[in-house]
Design a protein around this motif. Structure first.
Motif, short mmCIF file in Angstrom:
data_model
loop_
_atom_site.label_atom_id
_atom_site.label_comp_id
_atom_site.label_asym_id
_atom_site.label_seq_id
_atom_site.Cartn_x
_atom_site.Cartn_y
_atom_site.Cartn_z
N HIS A 2 0.84 -1.19 0.00
CA HIS A 2 0.00 0.00 0.00
C HIS A 2 0.88 1.24 0.00
CE1 HIS A 2 0.86 -0.18 4.26
NE2 HIS A 2 0.19 -1.34 4.35
N GLY A 3 0.27 2.43 -0.17
CA GLY A 3 1.01 3.68 -0.34
C GLY A 3 2.00 3.95 0.80
N GLU B 271 -5.72 -2.68 -5.90
CA GLU B 271 -6.78 -3.57 -5.41
C GLU B 271 -6.96 -3.29 -3.92
OE1 GLU B 271 -9.27 -5.77 -7.09
OE2 GLU B 271 -7.37 -6.32 -8.03
N TRP B 272 -8.21 -3.18 -3.51
CA TRP B 272 -8.44 -2.99 -2.06
C TRP B 272 -8.40 -4.35 -1.39
CZ3 TRP B 272 -8.92 1.46 0.68
CH2 TRP B 272 -9.06 2.66 -0.06
N THR C 53 -5.17 -5.41 5.51
CA THR C 53 -3.78 -5.48 5.98
C THR C 53 -3.67 -6.59 7.03
OG1 THR C 53 -4.16 -3.99 7.82
CG2 THR C 53 -3.59 -2.98 5.70
N ARG D 152 -7.07 -3.99 8.62
CA ARG D 152 -7.63 -2.72 8.10
C ARG D 152 -7.73 -2.78 6.58
NH1 ARG D 152 -6.22 3.01 10.29
NH2 ARG D 152 -7.63 3.25 8.54
N ARG D 153 -8.66 -2.01 6.06
CA ARG D 153 -8.81 -1.98 4.60
C ARG D 153 -7.79 -1.02 4.02
NH1 ARG D 153 -12.68 -1.79 0.26
NH2 ARG D 153 -12.93 0.47 0.31
N ALA D 154 -7.02 -1.47 3.02
CA ALA D 154 -6.03 -0.57 2.41
C ALA D 154 -5.94 -0.88 0.92
CB ALA D 154 -4.67 -0.78 3.06
N LYS D 155 -5.50 0.12 0.18
CA LYS D 155 -5.39 -0.06 -1.26
C LYS D 155 -3.98 -0.55 -1.58
CE LYS D 155 -6.80 2.42 -5.42
NZ LYS D 155 -7.16 3.76 -5.93
N LYS E 278 -9.30 -3.77 -17.41
CA LYS E 278 -9.50 -3.30 -16.05
C LYS E 278 -9.26 -1.79 -15.99
CE LYS E 278 -8.22 -4.63 -11.40
NZ LYS E 278 -7.26 -5.37 -10.59
N LYS F 32 -11.78 1.16 -14.91
CA LYS F 32 -11.52 2.14 -13.85
C LYS F 32 -11.69 3.56 -14.37
CE LYS F 32 -8.61 -0.42 -10.70
NZ LYS F 32 -7.23 -0.69 -10.29
N GLU G 184 -10.22 7.67 1.82
CA GLU G 184 -9.95 6.53 2.68
C GLU G 184 -8.47 6.15 2.61
OE1 GLU G 184 -12.46 3.21 1.82
OE2 GLU G 184 -11.46 1.92 3.29
N GLU G 185 -7.92 6.23 1.41
CA GLU G 185 -6.52 5.84 1.22
C GLU G 185 -5.59 6.82 1.98
OE1 GLU G 185 -5.31 5.74 -2.84
OE2 GLU G 185 -3.58 4.47 -2.43
N PHE H 37 -5.88 6.35 5.69
CA PHE H 37 -5.11 5.16 6.08
C PHE H 37 -3.64 5.51 6.25
CE2 PHE H 37 -2.43 1.63 4.61
CZ PHE H 37 -2.75 0.68 5.55
N HIS H 38 -3.16 6.31 5.30
CA HIS H 38 -1.75 6.70 5.35
C HIS H 38 -1.46 7.46 6.65
CE1 HIS H 38 2.06 7.71 3.13
NE2 HIS H 38 2.13 8.56 4.16
#
Lengths: 112, 912
Positions: A29-30, A68-69, A72, A76-79, B6, B10, B27-28, B31-32
């Protein structure tokens, strides 16, 4: 794919290359990518989030990475990002281009 | 490939579900920050402090979000949208090209969409019913006569008992019945006597009341009827209390039990349904009424499986009844294709039409490509600069493609709107002319498939119009860039020359087609029926067969005929008493209609005319004369006010079968008898010689010519040459349905309500249809012709417009390219005349070649269609037109030439 001319924005180009390199080991993830790059550079490189996420979008748009989501280890949900086959090829090419660029730079800088 | 799909999904999602994608980004990023916070906490910071530090480290969230969003969209959408915006700007900047190119493409798309829709209807009709594609017809195919055998009652009973693969088997028979409305007026309605299973198959609920049920078909059941929506509206003012009322249908009464919803016209184009009550038990093979059998494929059964089962039943029948069924093959066919099935040999023709439309669009677009190329060439500097700034060749071609796509998009909208209007206004009429009873599911309008097809056509057109010039203009861009020789590499090559020549040729040849059509129209309009047809009202008078469940035998037919004849006489008597009516007569075909063709042979008249070729050869029987025959009432010529030229008219006794008299018309006298006196000559009818006519055919009895009539419109409107006509006395009781011709003072159509009223009082089972002025009979032929003329003229105009634009573009381009050369030559003292000649030479050659080819084509067309030479005036007209085309095309060269001559030598030299 033929080697592209190096972009004028060298930093941006190298960040893309670094991200590809980081992802070549495993999907991440990022935040994980930022941590990995810090770790690989032995804390010399702190990737600004302001450049990281646009770069990820750009690479995904180019078709070099895929996202893809998923969950972890902590649940937790992460991309998560991963290299596509095109991304793998690009990593090889871009790495070669980078080495070529460094050689040229060396030649020029030493000649003085 | 997987990733590409794909990625596009998107992209599409980012376009459509902007909010969801933005939420994901939030959300991303959250999360970070959380992960960063956790890291600080692990490093020993207080949670609040950790979160603060993480936020500070992250920086301005909003800015990052904006940047990320930009990165998501920037890379492709703005590129495309920029191209499209540029394209739109180009439309405004070059209005001439927009108009010409857009119109041309719109025209191509219009033709494409209309033909696609019509061909689609014929090739792949769909029944607008749930599961309509599983409804099938079972028919008996007579392999010997190569036609269907409609008398299938015997087989229907067998199929009903034995068939497993087709369920809800039903049958119907077309009947036409008069329906008497509240006002007492009787008008024909298209009715079907149909089994109740039809309504199960159609799965359409009635608007009111109920549909037909099995018990209605029982012999003793009360007569019932179900009305169609339009019939209910038209004749019964949409009365809500119609259910349960008894209405008069034909010569009987039936109780209305239901009204079907709007648009329902199953099985073909019906508006009245009555129970199928034909006695089915012990029906002899190949006898009884003409019926159509239908059903629904059982669940999971394919049409091939059903065909196999039906075929095996057919084989069994053929063994048991070799006399009738030896050549009968039962077939299962999709129901929707039943009524307009194109023959296999016509299929390629049907499919070639959309192909032709696509080719037409291709031709049109290659012209537009020519224009776009000329424009791209004038923008060469811009393209070179963009290339120098790093735009790839693909990128530049994509831009030109986008420009063509914008133009094509506008054109597609115009073309589709035009196609929609065309189909709505004329589509149904067009199909109805070609088919007697147009099934209700042939309802031409712009369908989704057609719109998609038009979109594909547009993309195809834009590819031709944009990519071709793009390829050409970017070809060798790099070397041009290096050599600094802008423009030197761009030329109009052989392809463009060929396109222009073809264009001019088509323009020159099209008017010949229009002329041929116009000539047909003139001929049809100038058709002289030989009497004052505008004063006559024509109407077809039919009468329902005696109703009853028996299949009518000989006796019934005779009784029916006698009743029909008596009714006609009564009609005549009453109508002649009407004010303004000066005569009533009957004939089996109205003037201008196609008549029955008969083959006759003329008796060798008493040996005197041995020298006559016709007489001599007619004895050999190998040159039979084709004539058009009309069956007439004795007073026919009196009512038409055209007395016979010689001899006598028919009298009432002539109609009896042993009188054998005939009246011929003047065309017959001229062509067959070569002007000899006709009275007393004898002719007889001979069966036309078919392929199996080796055996001598027994000719009929001799008929004596008793009179000579004028030429009174016995030739069909569509025939170019006058037919030879003969008249036979009609026996009203046995000839079949007759047209009543009423001579009226004033407007014949004003009499229509009176005729209807009189008919209703005389016999409510009389069905009157085809009311028309006799001078307007077959006028739909004229409509058809004028439609084609308009289309041809439109084609010509488009072709001319494109040629002019193409020539203009090429000339402007050439002159612009040669500015320097022209300047130098003028500076060196070249005369203006020399310069003009040098500029004009090429387009002049091209246009001339085109005109010559086109004129030759036109001449060929005219010669072929007239079957002979072209008249002097025709040739002069063609020459004149060719000169006009040449002149108009050269006119397109004037502006560029004038521009070239104004080139200042110094300016030209400085230009490099």
């Amino acid at each position: 794919m033929p080697p592209r001319a190096t972009q004028p924005d060298v930093l941006r180009g190298t960040l893309d290359l670094f991200i590809l390199k980081a992802l070549s080991l495993q999907p991440m993830h990022g935040w994980g990518i930022a941590q990995r790059l810090e770790q690989l550079s032995r804390d010399a490189l702190r990737v600004g989030q302001g450049s990281l996420y646009p770069a990820l979008q750009r690479l995904e748009e180019k078709g070099w990475i895929d996202s893809e989501w998923s969950a972890t280890e902590q649940g937790r949900r992460a991309k998560y990002y991963d290299l596509t086959p095109a991304g793998r090829r690009a990593l090889v090419v871009e790495t070669a281009v980078w080495h070529g660029y460094v050689e040229i730079a060396e030649l020029i800088l030493r000649s003085t | 490939m997987k990733y590409m799909v794909k990625r596009w999904r998107k992209r599409l999602r980012a376009l459509v579900h902007t909010d969801a994608v933005d939420r994901e980004l939030d959300e991303e990023l959250a999360f970070h920050i959380d992960m960063e916070t956790d890291k600080y906490i692990r490093d020993g910071f207080h949670p609040d402090e950790a979160r603060r530090k993480a936020r500070v480290a992250f920086g301005a969230i909003r800015k990052h979000k904006a940047e990320t969003r930009d990165a998501r969209r920037m890379s492709w959408l703005p590129g495309v949208s920029l191209d499209l915006r540029l394209g739109a700007r180009m439309l405004r900047k070059y209005p001439g090209l927009t108009l010409v190119g857009g119109l041309a493409m719109a025209f191509g798309i219009w033709i494409g969409a209309v033909t696609f829709e019509l061909v689609g209807l014929v090739v792949h009709p769909t029944l607008p019913l749930p599961g309509g594609d599983r409804i099938v017809q079972i028919r008996l195919w007579d392999a010997e006569s190569n036609d269907t055998e409609p008398r299938a009652l015997h087989d229907y009973v067998i199929w009903q008992e034995a068939l497993r693969s087709v369920t809800d088997l039903g049958a119907f028979q077309n009947v036409s019945r008069n329906v008497v409305a509240d006002d007492g007026e009787a008008r024909p309605a298209s009715a079907a006597e149909i089994t109740a299973s039809a309504f199960r198959i159609a799965t359409t609920a009635p608007l009111m009341g109920r549909t037909l049920v099995e018990s209605d078909e029982q012999p003793g059941a009360a007569p019932v009827a179900v009305l169609g929506y339009d019939l209910w509206h038209r004749r019964f003012d949409a009365r809500p209390d119609i259910i349960g009322r008894s209405i008069r249908i034909g010569d009987g009464y039936a109780t209305v039990v239901g009204v079907m919803p709007k648009g329902f016209a199953f099985p073909v184009a019906h508006e009245l349904w009555m129970p199928f009550r034909t006695a089915m038990a012990n029906q002899s093979p190949r006898e009884g009424p003409a019926i159509t059998v239908f059903g629904r494929l059982a669940p999971g059964v394919s049409i091939d499986a059903a065909q196999t089962e039906v075929a095996s039943l057919g084989k069994r029948e053929a063994n048991e009844l070799p006399a009738t069924h030896a050549h009968l093959l039962p077939q299962v066919k999709p129901y929707a294709k039943l009524f307009m099935e194109p023959r296999p040999q016509d299929m390629w023709l049907m499919l070639s039409i959309p192909l032709f439309a696509a080719m037409l669009l291709g031709l049109v677009c290659s012209n537009v490509a020519l224009l776009l190329f000329a424009r791209a060439a004038t923008r060469e500097t811009e393209i070179i600069v963009r290339s120098a700034l790093g735009a790839s060749r693909g990128r530049i071609i994509a831009q030109l493609f986008a420009e063509a796509l914008v133009l094509g998009g506008v054109a597609a909208v115009v073309g589709l709107v035009a196609a929609g209007v065309t189909l709505d206004r004329w589509g149904h009429q067009y199909l109805a002319i070609n088919y007697a009873m147009l099934p209700y599911w042939y309802d031409p309008h712009l369908s989704v498939a057609t719109v998609l097809y038009a979109v594909a056509l547009t993309a195809f057109g834009a590819a031709i119009a944009g990519v071709l010039p793009g390829l050409k203009v970017t070809n060798g861009l790099g070397s041009r860039l290096r050599n600094g020789t802008a423009g030197a590499g761009l030329r109009f090559g052989g392809v463009w020359t060929a396109v222009i020549i073809a264009q001019v040729a088509v323009t020159a040849a099209f008017p010949a087609v229009a002329f041929i059509e116009q000539r047909e129209l003139w001929r049809a309009e100038a058709y002289d029926v030989g009497f004052r047809a505008e004063q006559y009202l024509g109407v077809l008078v039919e009468m329902d067969a005696v109703s009853g469940s028996d299949v009518s035998g000989q006796k019934d037919t005779a009784a029916h005929g006698a009743r029909y004849a008596a009714t006609l006489e009564e009609m005549r008597r009453r109508l002649e008493a009407e004010p303004g009516v000066s005569g009533v007569t009957f004939v089996d075909r109205l003037p201008r209609m196609p008549h029955h063709y008969r083959s006759v042979e003329v008796e060798d008249a008493s040996g005197i005319a041995q020298s006559s070729g016709v007489a001599a050869s007619s004895r050999l029987g190998d040159s039979l004369t084709e004539v058009s025959a009309a069956m007439i009432d004795p007073n026919y010529f009196d009512v038409l006010e055209r007395p016979l030229l010689a001899g006598r008219a028919f009298n009432n006794a002539d109609a009896t079968s042993d009188a054998h008299v005939v009246i011929v018309d003047e065309v017959f006298v001229m062509q067959v008898l070569h002007g000899r006196s006709a009275i007393g000559q004898r002719i007889r009818f001979v069966a036309p010689t078919g392929p199996k006519a080796d055996a001598p055919v027994a000719p009929g009895p001799w008929y004596q010519v008793v009179g000579v009539a004028k030429d009174l419109g016995i030739t069909s409107l569509t025939h170019r040459n006058r037919d030879r006509g003969i008249y036979l006395p009609a026996d009203l009781a046995s000839t079949g349905p007759m047209y009543m011709t009423v001579h009226v003072k004033g407007d014949p159509m004003a009499l229509v309500p009176r005729v209807r009223a009189v008919a209703s009082t005389v016999d409510s089972s009389l069905r009157l249809s085809e009311f028309q002025r006799v001078n307007e009979v077959q006028s739909e032929v004229l409509w058809f012709l004028s439609l084609w003329i308009r289309i041809t003229l439109l084609l010509t105009a488009i072709a001319l417009l494109l040629s002019l634009a193409g020539i203009y573009a090429v000339m402007s381009f050439t002159v612009a390219r040669r500015t320097r050369e022209i300047g130098i030559r003028v500076a060196l003292g070249a005369s203006a005349r020399r310069m003009v000649a040098s500029i004009f030479r090429r387009p002049l050659t091209q246009v001339s070649i085109g005109v010559v080819i086109g004129s030759a084509l036109a001449a060929l067309l005219l010669v072929v269609t007239t079957g002979g030479g072209v008249s002097v005036s025709g040739a002069l007209m063609m020459l004149g037109y060719a000169a006009v085309i040449l002149g108009v095309c050269l006119l397109a060269c004037v502006v560029p030439t004038w521009r070239a001559l104004r080139v200042e030598p110094m300016e030209a030299l400085r230009a490099e």
